[in-house]
Design a protein around this motif. Structure first.
Motif, PDB file in Angstrom:
ATOM      1  N   LEU A 125       0.832  -1.204   0.000  1.00 55.72           N
ATOM      2  CA  LEU A 125       0.000   0.000   0.000  1.00 55.72           C
ATOM      3  C   LEU A 125       0.868   1.257   0.000  1.00 55.72           C
ATOM      4  O   LEU A 125       0.597   2.229  -0.718  1.00 55.72           O
ATOM      5  CB  LEU A 125      -0.929   0.017   1.218  1.00 55.72           C
ATOM      6  CG  LEU A 125      -2.236  -0.760   1.149  1.00 55.72           C
ATOM      7  CD1 LEU A 125      -2.989  -0.632   2.468  1.00 55.72           C
ATOM      8  CD2 LEU A 125      -3.114  -0.276  -0.002  1.00 55.72           C
ATOM      9  N   GLY A 126       1.920   1.214   0.817  1.00 54.98           N
ATOM     10  CA  GLY A 126       2.849   2.342   0.843  1.00 54.98           C
ATOM     11  C   GLY A 126       3.528   2.532  -0.491  1.00 54.98           C
ATOM     12  O   GLY A 126       3.683   3.664  -0.983  1.00 54.98           O
ATOM     13  N   PHE A 127       3.924   1.415  -1.109  1.00 49.44           N
ATOM     14  CA  PHE A 127       4.561   1.484  -2.425  1.00 49.44           C
ATOM     15  C   PHE A 127       3.601   2.046  -3.474  1.00 49.44           C
ATOM     16  O   PHE A 127       4.008   2.741  -4.396  1.00 49.44           O
ATOM     17  CB  PHE A 127       5.025   0.089  -2.856  1.00 49.44           C
ATOM     18  CG  PHE A 127       6.332  -0.333  -2.242  1.00 49.44           C
ATOM     19  CD1 PHE A 127       6.854   0.322  -1.140  1.00 49.44           C
ATOM     20  CD2 PHE A 127       7.053  -1.396  -2.756  1.00 49.44           C
ATOM     21  CE1 PHE A 127       8.055  -0.060  -0.573  1.00 49.44           C
ATOM     22  CE2 PHE A 127       8.260  -1.797  -2.201  1.00 49.44           C
ATOM     23  CZ  PHE A 127       8.760  -1.123  -1.101  1.00 49.44           C
ATOM     24  N   SER A 128       2.302   1.717  -3.335  1.00 50.43           N
ATOM     25  CA  SER A 128       1.302   2.216  -4.276  1.00 50.43           C
ATOM     26  C   SER A 128       1.255   3.740  -4.265  1.00 50.43           C
ATOM     27  O   SER A 128       1.251   4.395  -5.319  1.00 50.43           O
ATOM     28  CB  SER A 128      -0.079   1.650  -3.923  1.00 50.43           C
ATOM     29  OG  SER A 128      -1.081   2.231  -4.721  1.00 50.43           O
ATOM     30  N   ILE A 129       1.238   4.318  -3.072  1.00 56.23           N
ATOM     31  CA  ILE A 129       1.212   5.782  -2.952  1.00 56.23           C
ATOM     32  C   ILE A 129       2.512   6.367  -3.497  1.00 56.23           C
ATOM     33  O   ILE A 129       2.506   7.370  -4.229  1.00 56.23           O
ATOM     34  CB  ILE A 129       1.001   6.192  -1.486  1.00 56.23           C
ATOM     35  CG1 ILE A 129      -0.352   5.692  -0.989  1.00 56.23           C
ATOM     36  CG2 ILE A 129       1.103   7.710  -1.331  1.00 56.23           C
ATOM     37  CD1 ILE A 129      -0.579   5.915   0.500  1.00 56.23           C
ATOM     38  N   GLN A 130       3.630   5.718  -3.155  1.00 56.04           N
ATOM     39  CA  GLN A 130       4.934   6.205  -3.629  1.00 56.04           C
ATOM     40  C   GLN A 130       4.998   6.209  -5.158  1.00 56.04           C
ATOM     41  O   GLN A 130       5.437   7.188  -5.774  1.00 56.04           O
ATOM     42  CB  GLN A 130       6.057   5.319  -3.082  1.00 56.04           C
ATOM     43  CG  GLN A 130       6.272   5.389  -1.584  1.00 56.04           C
ATOM     44  CD  GLN A 130       7.198   4.291  -1.097  1.00 56.04           C
ATOM     45  OE1 GLN A 130       8.256   4.063  -1.666  1.00 56.04           O
ATOM     46  NE2 GLN A 130       6.795   3.596  -0.049  1.00 56.04           N
ATOM     47  N   GLN A 131       4.557   5.100  -5.770  1.00 47.70           N
ATOM     48  CA  GLN A 131       4.683   4.992  -7.210  1.00 47.70           C
ATOM     49  C   GLN A 131       3.729   5.933  -7.939  1.00 47.70           C
ATOM     50  O   GLN A 131       4.084   6.504  -8.976  1.00 47.70           O
ATOM     51  CB  GLN A 131       4.460   3.552  -7.684  1.00 47.70           C
ATOM     52  CG  GLN A 131       4.732   3.384  -9.155  1.00 47.70           C
ATOM     53  CD  GLN A 131       5.136   1.973  -9.550  1.00 47.70           C
ATOM     54  OE1 GLN A 131       4.789   1.534 -10.630  1.00 47.70           O
ATOM     55  NE2 GLN A 131       5.859   1.281  -8.712  1.00 47.70           N
ATOM     56  N   THR A 132       2.525   6.124  -7.402  1.00 46.55           N
ATOM     57  CA  THR A 132       1.574   7.044  -8.004  1.00 46.55           C
ATOM     58  C   THR A 132       2.131   8.467  -8.011  1.00 46.55           C
ATOM     59  O   THR A 132       1.888   9.243  -8.937  1.00 46.55           O
ATOM     60  CB  THR A 132       0.228   7.008  -7.247  1.00 46.55           C
ATOM     61  OG1 THR A 132      -0.264   5.660  -7.232  1.00 46.55           O
ATOM     62  CG2 THR A 132      -0.801   7.896  -7.916  1.00 46.55           C
ATOM     63  N   ALA A 133       2.921   8.805  -6.983  1.00 45.44           N
ATOM     64  CA  ALA A 133       3.511  10.143  -6.899  1.00 45.44           C
ATOM     65  C   ALA A 133       4.840  10.234  -7.636  1.00 45.44           C
ATOM     66  O   ALA A 133       5.140  11.243  -8.284  1.00 45.44           O
ATOM     67  CB  ALA A 133       3.713  10.525  -5.434  1.00 45.44           C
ATOM     68  N   ALA A 134       5.650   9.179  -7.560  1.00 50.19           N
ATOM     69  CA  ALA A 134       7.023   9.258  -8.059  1.00 50.19           C
ATOM     70  C   ALA A 134       7.117   9.286  -9.580  1.00 50.19           C
ATOM     71  O   ALA A 134       8.004   9.946 -10.136  1.00 50.19           O
ATOM     72  CB  ALA A 134       7.846   8.082  -7.518  1.00 50.19           C
ATOM     73  N   ASN A 135       6.227   8.570 -10.277  1.00 51.51           N
ATOM     74  CA  ASN A 135       6.291   8.551 -11.745  1.00 51.51           C
ATOM     75  C   ASN A 135       6.061   9.936 -12.353  1.00 51.51           C
ATOM     76  O   ASN A 135       6.889  10.413 -13.133  1.00 51.51           O
ATOM     77  CB  ASN A 135       5.308   7.516 -12.304  1.00 51.51           C
ATOM     78  CG  ASN A 135       5.867   6.106 -12.255  1.00 51.51           C
ATOM     79  OD1 ASN A 135       6.696   5.718 -13.057  1.00 51.51           O
ATOM     80  ND2 ASN A 135       5.415   5.327 -11.292  1.00 51.51           N
TER      81      ASN A 135
END
Length: 555
Positions: A125-135
């Protein structure tokens, strides 16, 4: 912002890309360990991927639903920088949950395994938020025309994490690769190898998450950055995604009940599980098809889904992530002695124990690093002549890094076989000429051929055909992503969120292959990878006609 600050910000940003790769590839070692330790079948072991990648889908879907409810983009309101910080903190919490749930766990305690899945879900879940923002963050840190190349550069760092992750995790859990399978099983049964090592691993991982969060939070070189695009509601798209979620939840709940309620496993039970898995898989295809069909007739309420290139791209991301993950996650089972003794003893494949799998899993994920390093060459603006030489040299430099990480783990014959696979990839790059549709077509065809050879051939020839899947998957993400959002205009941000949701493929396709392996055998189960590459080939051909019809330049 100056170019120097851009470079510093990008350098800070790519640390999270490294974390994603490190943890995701480490699942390839963690899965066979869990199968042995908890005494579970191949399908259950693939629930590691289901929990981890399913969290990507749930996280992105929840953000979309909540944003629709308040009529503004929640992540954009936070800012990309803060979104990454919040995601890192959530992943750190998941690592803490992992530490707690495995305290005192003993071999064969399946209930503890399900708590481990919960912890992995929170990390995801944390990675999901990170990836949605980081890309989009990476794209925003400089000229838009070079945004995809910065993603390739970040992807190269991500792939470095996937290369060393299996080796590091294998060393932490097992400490040695010299034991036989029987010795390893005995050490687990006598508690010489326990989940305490997993606790140590996740304490370290959680600390790194917190350190990265602090680095992002206190860095003055990182701008908050927000999208200037207004949030576009899409109620019909939201409803179809909720329907899909309910269907998948029901299917997997019924599957779980067959493991908790049934004492004796019969062929009928196994077939029921397989049918439910295929229902969940077909539900994804069916729901996306409904969106494709209805949006083409009446686009209101569908948001970004009214664009056929996005709908086709959602299935492409689903199958791409699914095939990338399932090849690596089931590789460990393919090479384990227990399987080789039962149904693969005539195929001449290497027979390894859990502790010896890491170099091969590292080699597979390293193949993705090789392709992504090549894809990042354009960031540095080389001349045409130099670029041709770099297309040849960079893949073998990256291969050298893999060999250095796995020092003395491969024979000369194995090194030569993979070097030949790399040569095939290089030829593919030259033929594609940096054109995304041509790249997808060529590498999809190579993927289909590799998986067919891996399924029906024998010995190391079959093994390295499967390992080549990493090379052919490596460059697909930026191609699919850029083609899918081409021409979306104000719907680009929403379309990107829908594509991130389709990382769901990494949660659905590996368990399907795992159950096929349980019922038939592990090598035949790789036919599902053939189907995935086959759809990616169809996507490349279909999207070309769709974009041409819209008058969009896709090269």
């Amino acid at each position: 912002m100056t170019t120097q600050n851009n470079n510093s910000a990008l350098a800070t940003l790519v640390t999270v890309f490294f974390f994603w790769g490190f943890i995701a590839a480490s699942n390839g070692v963690f899965i066979p360990f869990c199968k042995t330790y908890f005494n579970i079948d191949q399908f259950q072991s693939q629930l590691v991927d289901f929990a981890f990648y399913g969290a990507y889908y749930i996280g992105a879907l929840l953000l979309f639903i909540l944003s629709s409810s308040v009529k503004k983009d929640i992540l954009n309101n936070w800012g990309y920088k803060n979104g990454i910080v919040y995601g890192l903190l959530l992943s750190a919490f998941g690592a803490a949950v992992m530490y707690v749930v495995v305290i005192g766990a003993q071999q064969g305690q399946t209930q503890v395994f399900y708590l481990v899945l919960l912890a992995l879900f929170i990390v995801g879940l944390g990675f999901s938020i990170q990836q949605t923002a980081a890309n989009p963050f990476a794209i925003a840190l400089g000229e838009p025309s070079k945004g995809s190349h910065r993603l390739n550069l970040a992807g190269g760092i991500n792939s470095f994490g996937t290369t060393i992750g299996p080796v590091v995790v294998s060393f932490i859990i097992f400490g040695s690769a010299s034991w036989t399978t029987e010795e390893l099983a005995n050490k687990i049964s006598t508690n010489e190898i326990t989940l305490t090592t997993v606790q140590t691993l996740y304490i370290g991982v959680g600390a790194l998450f917190l350190l990265a969060a602090a680095l992002f939070y206190f860095s003055k070189k990182l701008p908050s950055l927000k999208s200037i695009e207004p949030f576009e509601p899409a109620n019909k798209a939201r409803n179809i995604l909720i329907l899909l979620t309910v269907i998948i939840a029901v299917c997997f709940t019924l599957i779980f009940r067959t493991y908790t309620d049934v004492v004796e496993v019969t062929d009928a039970i196994e077939n029921k599980r397989l049918i439910l898995l295929f229902v969940s898989l077909l539900a994804v295809i069916f729901c996306v098809w409904i969106a494709y069909s209805n949006a083409s007739k009446k686009s209101k309420g569908w948001g970004a889904m009214k664009y056929p290139q996005l709908i086709l791209g959602m299935l492409a991301i689903f199958t791409y992530v699914g095939v990338e993950v399932t090849i690596g996650s089931n590789l460990g089972e393919l090479l384990k002695k227990s399987v080789a003794e039962t149904n693969l003893n005539t195929l001449g494949l290497p027979i390894l124990n859990d502790a010896q799998l890491a170099p091969y899993i590292s080699l597979y994920w390293g193949g993705l690093m090789i392709g992504r390093w090549v894809g990042a060459i354009t960031v540095f603006n080389p001349s045409k002549g130099l670029k041709k030489w770099l297309l040849i040299l960079v893949p073998y430099v990256a291969f050298g890094v893999i060999l250095l990480v796995n020092f003395d783990d491969y024979t000369v014959k194995e090194i030569l076989l993979f070097a030949i696979c790399i040569a095939v990839q290089i030829i593919g790059f030259f033929l594609a000429k940096d054109k995304p549709i041509a790249t997808l077509k060529i590498f999809s065809i190579l993927g289909v051929l590799g998986m067919l050879i891996g399924t029906f051939a024998h010995g190391q020839f079959a093994l390295y055909a499967l390992l080549s899947g990493g090379l052919f998957c490596s460059i697909m993400w930026p191609c699919i992503f850029s083609l899918s959002i081409a021409g979306l205009g104000k719907y680009t941000s929403q379309g990107s969120a829908f594509l991130i949701m389709m990382i769901l493929g990494g949660a659905i396709i590996p368990p399907v292959q795992g159950k096929l392996a349980d019922i038939f055998n592990i090598q035949i189960s790789y036919l599902i990878a053939v189907v995935c590459f086959g759809y990616l080939l169809f996507y490349a051909l279909k999207t070309k006609s769709v974009l041409t019809k819209q008058g969009i330049d896709y090269n």
